[in-house]
Enzyme design. Structure first.
Site, PDB file in Angstrom:
ATOM      1  N   ARG A 106       0.825  -1.208   0.000  1.00  0.00           N
ATOM      2  CA  ARG A 106       0.000   0.000   0.000  1.00  0.00           C
ATOM      3  C   ARG A 106       0.859   1.259   0.000  1.00  0.00           C
ATOM      4  NH1 ARG A 106      -1.970   1.279   6.019  1.00  0.00           N
ATOM      5  NH2 ARG A 106      -0.333   0.256   7.184  1.00  0.00           N
ATOM      6  N   LYS A 126       2.272   6.407   1.788  1.00  0.00           N
ATOM      7  CA  LYS A 126       1.733   5.227   2.461  1.00  0.00           C
ATOM      8  C   LYS A 126       0.210   5.341   2.488  1.00  0.00           C
ATOM      9  CE  LYS A 126       2.423   2.549   6.723  1.00  0.00           C
ATOM     10  NZ  LYS A 126       3.175   2.507   8.000  1.00  0.00           N
ATOM     11  N   GLY A 139      -4.954  -1.492  -0.286  1.00  0.00           N
ATOM     12  CA  GLY A 139      -3.838  -0.580  -0.481  1.00  0.00           C
ATOM     13  C   GLY A 139      -4.010   0.779   0.164  1.00  0.00           C
ATOM     14  N   ARG A 189       5.954   9.594   3.941  1.00  0.00           N
ATOM     15  CA  ARG A 189       6.987   9.154   4.873  1.00  0.00           C
ATOM     16  C   ARG A 189       8.365   9.409   4.279  1.00  0.00           C
ATOM     17  NH1 ARG A 189       6.617   3.242   7.472  1.00  0.00           N
ATOM     18  NH2 ARG A 189       7.130   2.516   5.376  1.00  0.00           N
ATOM     19  N   ARG A 196      15.218  -3.380   4.017  1.00  0.00           N
ATOM     20  CA  ARG A 196      14.862  -4.135   5.220  1.00  0.00           C
ATOM     21  C   ARG A 196      15.643  -5.445   5.248  1.00  0.00           C
ATOM     22  NH1 ARG A 196       9.152  -2.350   6.125  1.00  0.00           N
ATOM     23  NH2 ARG A 196       8.689  -0.809   4.520  1.00  0.00           N
ATOM     24  N   ASP A 265      10.656  -7.881   8.149  1.00  0.00           N
ATOM     25  CA  ASP A 265      10.324  -6.868   7.149  1.00  0.00           C
ATOM     26  C   ASP A 265      10.133  -5.489   7.785  1.00  0.00           C
ATOM     27  OD1 ASP A 265       7.962  -8.524   8.018  1.00  0.00           O
ATOM     28  OD2 ASP A 265       6.868  -6.849   7.160  1.00  0.00           O
ATOM     29  N   ASP A 275       7.882   1.563  10.578  1.00  0.00           N
ATOM     30  CA  ASP A 275       6.567   0.915  10.623  1.00  0.00           C
ATOM     31  C   ASP A 275       5.938   0.951  12.015  1.00  0.00           C
ATOM     32  OD1 ASP A 275       6.303   0.382   7.939  1.00  0.00           O
ATOM     33  OD2 ASP A 275       7.457  -1.461   8.058  1.00  0.00           O
TER      34      ASP A 275
END
Length: 510
Positions: A106, A126, A139, A189, A196, A265, A275
């Protein structure tokens, strides 16, 4: 409604000034590293918040970003000049279970900009619509999680913790369906990158050593340039990630922060916090505290976070074994090198954590017995449900002498438990040479007065979602942006939740 420091939406005549100056490097990597697609437009984008200071740090024009065309870019309705929107591919262990393909379900990486500090940053939307990695999802993002990430990430910046940041929040004029229909939003963001541990796992799972090489070289060039000059650059890359993550987790624990979903992740190669889903700052100290509604067995409980991070870093080492093998000459040597690198994590974490705890207690020197003194306090705090943030903040006043202890002891269910500990602490402080005021000032810079307390965050989100009232969000953001300052009149933001206000669970928000 826009915030006081968000520029008013400028007239259309100024729209030509929306320039990011993108310089994209990830888009030059092979096509199977990502999917190319534009964001999905929304019905009626409206700017809620623009991070003016961050925009300027990135070399961007805040007025242009707040213009109608700028808001369209921040919502995904218009692709900015020079942008190359991508959805990144990656895999990951989610609560210990490996998923070979996850990816940006998303989000759209619009591109990269070089800030005024000379550092390269990703600009990502995001909640910008479905991608090939959405796995049936819509998404989209709801307003609550977008504002939550804005608050939490900006609080972390002010607390001195490496983190992704929020450049803007935009409502979409659409509803998203979760347990109920919620207002939609898009977060812009900013990150040092979105590499990652799971990105490396993605190619390792496919046995694609060439891609692992390219990714490792890219990570070195972007985040660990000194490693390129090392005799063993891939080992130096692994060492660098381990060192940064050991420091990061120590900082989390020193602030009472619980990430809540420390999957591979969600573990950044750059060493940033990334996140903000079911994360929270705990109030009453509890080493086994869990907030995440999906962490049923406490895998990512407060006190388990160092262990969880080492587990994640071990997965990174496994993914790097093919390039380490080429570097070391054989598989046995590569495995030994990886194990040696991982073995350093524990000492690095403990050193950072212990040093931070000493700062919080006003100890400038290290003496035998200090660790026992600190652990004794934590044990008593847990047994007496003492507020983590307030206990350490009030110790800043108690450092001058026993007469300042009263405000601390009231935080303990049994005040005597604090009294007996404090006697030993004051004796230990007598061995320090620094004057009391110097020590107290240093302690205040290690122990914030304000954190984003869960009940205050939830109240701010409820006001925004239910009444379109963003003033509580603005007030909270203002407070957590200056966490180490005493703020007369803002005491309610430092007050623990009453029993009826307690937030027992936090949610992923996807």
């Amino acid at each position: 409604m826009s915030s006081p420091d968000t520029p008013a939406i400028a007239p259309e005549a100024s729209d030509h000034a929306v320039r990011f100056g993108f310089e994209n490097t990830y888009a030059r990597l092979p096509e199977h590293f990502y999917a190319r697609l534009d964001p999905t437009p929304v019905a009626a984008p409206r700017l809620v918040k623009l991070n003016v200071e961050l925009a300027r740090d990135l070399g961007l024009d805040p007025d242009a970003l707040a213009s109608p065309r700028g808001v369209e870019i921040l919502a995904g309705n218009r692709v900015a000049e020079g942008a190359e929107p991508l959805a990144l591919a990656y895999a990951g262990h989610q609560f210990g279970h490996f998923v070979p393909q996850l990816g940006d379900g998303r989000t759209n990486l619009l591109g990269e900009v070089v800030g005024r500090d000379g550092v390269r940053y990703d600009i990502q939307l995001k909640g910008s619509g479905p991608t090939p990695f959405s796995r049936g999802g819509d998404g989209r993002a709801a307003l609550g999680p977008v504002l939550r990430e804005y608050i939490l990430s900006e609080a972390m910046v002010a607390l001195g913790v490496p983190t992704t940041r929020a450049l803007a929040a935009v409502t979409t004029g659409e509803r998203v369906l979760r347990e109920t229909a919620l207002p939609g939003a898009v977060l812009t963001r900013v990150a040092a990158s979105h590499l990652r541990v799971g990105t490396f796992q993605y190619f390792a799972a496919q046995g694609d050593t060439e891609a692992t090489h390219k990714l490792a070289d890219y990570a070195i060039a972007r985040h660990y340039p000194v490693a390129a000059q090392a005799k063993r650059p891939y080992r130096a890359l692994l060492d660098g990630v381990i060192a940064r993550q050991a420091q990061l987790v120590a900082q989390w624990l020193l602030l009472g922060f619980i990430h809540g979903v420390m999957n591979t992740d969600n573990t950044s190669i750059s060493g940033e916090t990334i996140d903000y889903g079911p994360c929270a700052f705990m109030e009453a100290y509890d080493p086994v505290k869990v907030f995440s509604s999906i962490d049923h067995y406490g895998r990512y409980a407060y006190g388990n976070q160092p262990r969880a991070m080492l587990w994640n870093l071990t997965r990174l080492a496994e993914a790097l074994l093919p390039v380490l093998e080429q570097e070391e000459g054989n598989g046995e040597a590569a495995l030994a090198s990886a194990k040696e690198s991982l073995a350093a994590f524990g000492a690095q974490f403990e050193a950072a954590y212990d040093a931070g705890l000493r700062r919080k207690l006003g100890l400038f020197t290290e003496r035998e017995g200090d660790s026992a003194l600190v652990q004794d306090l934590l044990t008593r705090m847990a047994a007496n449900q003492a507020d983590f943030t307030l206990t350490f903040r009030r110790l800043c006043d108690a450092v001058a002498g026993p007469e300042g202890d009263e405000s601390v002891r009231t935080l303990f269910a049994d005040p005597g438990a604090y009294d007996s500990w404090a006697a030993g602490w004051h004796r230990r402080l007598e061995e320090e040479a620094e004057p009391g005021q110097t020590r107290a000032a240093a302690m205040r810079m290690a122990s914030p007065a304000f954190i984003p307390r869960n009940h205050v965050v939830e109240a701010a989100l409820a006001a925004a979602i239910e009444r379109q009232d963003f003033q509580p969000f603005e007030e909270l953001l203002d407070v957590v942006s200056r966490p180490y300052d005493d703020r007369p009149g803002r005491e309610r933001f430092a007050t623990p939740a009453r029993p009826e206000e307690c937030v027992l669970q936090t949610f992923c928000g996807t």
